[in-house]
Design a protein around this motif. Structure first.
Motif, short mmCIF file in Angstrom:
data_model
loop_
_atom_site.label_atom_id
_atom_site.label_comp_id
_atom_site.label_asym_id
_atom_site.label_seq_id
_atom_site.Cartn_x
_atom_site.Cartn_y
_atom_site.Cartn_z
N ARG A 210 14.36 3.94 16.76
CA ARG A 210 14.59 5.40 16.80
C ARG A 210 14.42 6.02 15.42
NH1 ARG A 210 18.81 4.01 20.48
NH2 ARG A 210 20.33 4.03 18.80
N ASP A 211 14.95 5.34 14.39
CA ASP A 211 14.80 5.84 13.01
C ASP A 211 13.33 5.97 12.64
OD1 ASP A 211 17.55 5.83 12.86
OD2 ASP A 211 17.67 4.04 11.61
N TRP A 212 12.54 4.95 12.94
CA TRP A 212 11.11 4.98 12.63
C TRP A 212 10.42 6.10 13.40
CZ3 TRP A 212 7.28 2.71 9.72
CH2 TRP A 212 7.70 1.76 8.80
N PHE A 213 10.72 6.18 14.69
CA PHE A 213 10.00 7.14 15.53
C PHE A 213 10.41 8.58 15.27
CE2 PHE A 213 9.15 3.63 18.89
CZ PHE A 213 8.18 3.09 18.06
N CYS B 254 0.82 -1.22 0.00
CA CYS B 254 0.00 0.00 0.00
C CYS B 254 0.86 1.27 0.00
CB CYS B 254 -0.92 -0.01 1.22
SG CYS B 254 -2.04 -1.41 1.28
N TRP B 255 2.12 1.16 -0.32
CA TRP B 255 3.07 2.25 -0.21
C TRP B 255 2.60 3.51 -0.94
CZ3 TRP B 255 6.99 3.54 2.76
CH2 TRP B 255 7.82 4.58 2.35
N LYS B 256 2.39 3.41 -2.23
CA LYS B 256 2.06 4.59 -3.05
C LYS B 256 0.81 5.31 -2.57
CE LYS B 256 4.72 5.40 -6.68
NZ LYS B 256 5.71 6.42 -6.43
N ASP B 257 -0.24 4.55 -2.31
CA ASP B 257 -1.54 5.16 -1.98
C ASP B 257 -1.67 5.59 -0.53
OD1 ASP B 257 -2.37 4.75 -4.60
OD2 ASP B 257 -3.24 2.79 -4.14
N ARG C 135 7.78 8.37 3.91
CA ARG C 135 8.63 9.13 3.00
C ARG C 135 9.88 8.42 2.49
NH1 ARG C 135 7.48 12.75 7.08
NH2 ARG C 135 9.62 12.90 7.74
N ASP C 136 10.41 7.47 3.23
CA ASP C 136 11.65 6.82 2.80
C ASP C 136 11.50 5.31 2.96
OD1 ASP C 136 14.21 6.00 2.22
OD2 ASP C 136 15.19 7.29 3.69
#
Length: 188
Positions: free
Chosen positions: A180-183, A133-136, A143-144
């Motif tokens: 941490r990267d996700w949050f 479901c990334w694009k929609d 974002r990354d």
């Protein structure tokens, strides 16, 4: 009267002794692990209890992260009213979750309580849904896609812990870093 140097030496010796005791396999862990009011496993199999307490840190991190991802996926996919979140799930994941639902019904005698479809999705399935479901749905929020790849990299660590094996502190730190990267990007 104790001077500062003697007090510092006393504290240092106490810390050193505590560390030496904590790594001695045959000494019971300071935190009990009971299976009844009178039976403490830390006294009878101290090494296993120490390993379990060590593994618990990584498990707790995954418990939080996986449940966070589950809620995140559900909320993002439920944001649009024209389609239910379940309708957006890839067919292979739907099929696997429906099989798990059947097993849940067979095990109704166990006291796990009712769980909805989202609670039955595994960590890899949640990542698969985000990618599908990334694009929609997820691109504007996450974002990354590298974050998705990072989360995939630690799936092996999750499986290792969930299959009752321990991981090193270095790998626990890897889990922490990815969380941490996700949050940083998608705050809980």
């Amino acid at each position: 009267m104790i001077n500062d140097e003697r007090l510092a030496l006393f504290v240092l010796l106490g810390q050193s002794a505590g560390k030496a005791i904590s790594v001695t396999p045959e000494i019971a862990h300071s935190e009990p692990l009971t299976i009844s009011e009178t039976y403490d496993l830390s006294a009878s199999i101290p090494e296993a209890v120490k390993e379990a307490n060590s593994a618990a840190v990584g498990f707790r991190l995954f418990y939080v992260f996986e449940n966070y991802l589950r809620q995140f996926v559900f909320e993002v996919l439920s944001a649009e009213a024209e389609e239910t979140w379940w309708d957006k799930i890839p067919t292979d994941v739907k099929d696997e979750v429906e099989k798990l639902e059947e097993r849940e019904e067979q095990k109704a005698w166990m006291s796990v309580g009712a769980r909805d479809k989202s609670a039955l999705m595994t960590y890899p399935q949640l990542l698969r849904v985000i990618e599908h479901c990334w694009k929609d749905n997820f691109e504007d929020i996450v974002r990354d896609k590298a974050l998705l790849q990072e989360a995939r990299h630690i799936a092996h660590l999750r499986n290792t812990l969930c299959h009752m094996s321990n991981i090193t502190e270095e790998e626990v730190d890897r889990i922490r870093q990815i969380m941490r990267d996700w949050f940083r990007v998608v705050a809980p």
